[in-house]
Design a protein around this motif. Structure first.
Motif, PDB file in Angstrom:
ATOM      1  N   GLU A 306       0.939  -7.091  -4.240  1.00  0.00           N
ATOM      2  CA  GLU A 306       2.392  -7.263  -4.306  1.00  0.00           C
ATOM      3  C   GLU A 306       3.077  -6.451  -3.214  1.00  0.00           C
ATOM      4  N   SER A 307       2.607  -5.215  -2.998  1.00  0.00           N
ATOM      5  CA  SER A 307       3.187  -4.380  -1.942  1.00  0.00           C
ATOM      6  C   SER A 307       2.915  -4.966  -0.564  1.00  0.00           C
ATOM      7  N   ARG A 310       5.254  -7.948  -0.053  1.00  0.00           N
ATOM      8  CA  ARG A 310       6.619  -7.543   0.294  1.00  0.00           C
ATOM      9  C   ARG A 310       6.683  -6.991   1.713  1.00  0.00           C
TER      10      ARG A 310
END
Length: 339
Positions: A306-307, A310
């Motif tokens: 997820e990081s 992003r």
């Protein structure tokens, strides 16, 4: 090194070759062309990278939150139902029917199977109503056979045989129906985690576009130093470094995630096969619990994607903005204001 050899090297160097290829262009038109090409390439690369990364992340999230728990839950429910039947058989063999507290184990297993199916209903689009109804009928038959007909051995035996038939009858029994559901759910999990041709094509487009962006940035930096006598443009340098990172980090993350998903799928297949085995249900339950925890840890280890996603999204936006700033400001300062 002699002067002639040095001159020959300069004549046939990559810089001389590229200078000759661009020699027919005016400097302003050349920079404007670089600006346009960079904008188009970064837009294509950013879009392809965004869509491909998002698809990988969605696949990992779906497997972790929906598909894997459904596969594990179906296996656990099937084993719990089989374990309940095994416990009832032990009670009959040891003549413990009617003894206070003797049926707690099989009742707890039936309760676990029912609760497991209720939880799975929220994680799958398969119809579990028939199986839940059969499981309830099976549970009622066991209850009647173990409590109502204590002094009527023949009726008790008939009820218990009816219950076993509801559990194991070919095609229509609880266990065979759960086996079919398990097979279908495992196929859903495999299709969810697979990287299809469209997704692979997206990664190819993103990588080719990013390589083209990096080469175009190098060309723009060369033109600025060769034609304009400028030092290294910080915006273009930052864009080049960012482009290299975007070409490497998301792709490595995607393939690392796919490796984790492939490992989780292999464990899910083993869980399914273990629940289909002919061994003792209690031993199979222990193995399924251990492998389910392994799957959970493996899928939880991919939460860092997820990081990365992003970061790739922000980096893609910067990859569009930085070259436009670097070349746009230089063109505005040196050419557009002088019209």
């Amino acid at each position: 090194m002699t002067a002639g050899r040095a001159a020959s090297r300069r004549r046939y160097s990559p810089a001389a070759f590229w200078r000759g290829r661009l020699g027919s262009w005016r400097t302003r038109r050349l920079l404007e062309a670089h600006l346009l090409v960079l904008f188009l390439l970064t837009a294509v690369a950013s879009t392809a990278l965004f869509l491909s990364s998002r698809q990988v992340q969605h696949g990992a999230e779906a497997l972790a939150s929906r598909e894997a728990p459904a596969v594990q839950g179906l296996a656990a429910s099937r084993l719990a139902a089989l374990r309940a039947q095994e416990e009832v058989d032990h009670l009959v063999e040891r003549n413990l029917i009617g003894v206070v507290g003797s049926g707690e184990v099989y009742r707890s297993q039936l309760s676990a199977a029912d609760q497991g199916l209720s939880r799975i209903a929220d994680r799958t689009d398969q119809d579990l109503g028939t199986v839940k109804g059969l499981l309830a009928t099976y549970s009622d038959s066991l209850a009647l056979g173990t409590s109502l007909y204590r002094d009527q051995p023949l009726m008790r035996e008939l009820r218990l045989q009816e219950a076993e038939s509801l559990l194991t009858r070919d095609t229509v029994g609880v266990a065979p129906r759960l086996k079919v559901l398990q097979r279908t759910q495992l196929e859903h999990a495999e299709s969810t985690a697979a990287m299809g041709w469209w997704q692979r094509a997206g990664w190819w487009i993103a990588e080719l576009a990013l390589v083209s962006v990096a080469l175009t940035l190098l060309s723009a930096l060369f033109v600025l130093r060769d034609r304009c006598g400028r030092d290294w443009n910080p915006y273009l340098l930052a864009a080049f470094v960012l482009t290299v990172l975007l070409a490497v980090v998301p792709l490595m993350t995607a393939y690392s995630t796919q490796d984790d998903l492939a490992g989780a799928l292999a464990d899910l297949r083993r869980i399914t096969e273990e629940s289909w085995g002919n061994g003792p249900p209690d031993e199979a339950q222990r193995h399924v619990t251990e492998m389910s925890e392994k799957v959970r840890l493996r899928l939880a280890g991919g939460a860092w994607t997820e990081s990365v996603y992003r970061g790739a999204l922000v980096g893609s936006l910067l990859a569009v903005v930085l070259p436009a700033l670097g070349l746009g400001l230089r063109l505005d300062h040196d050419y557009w204001r002088r019209r």
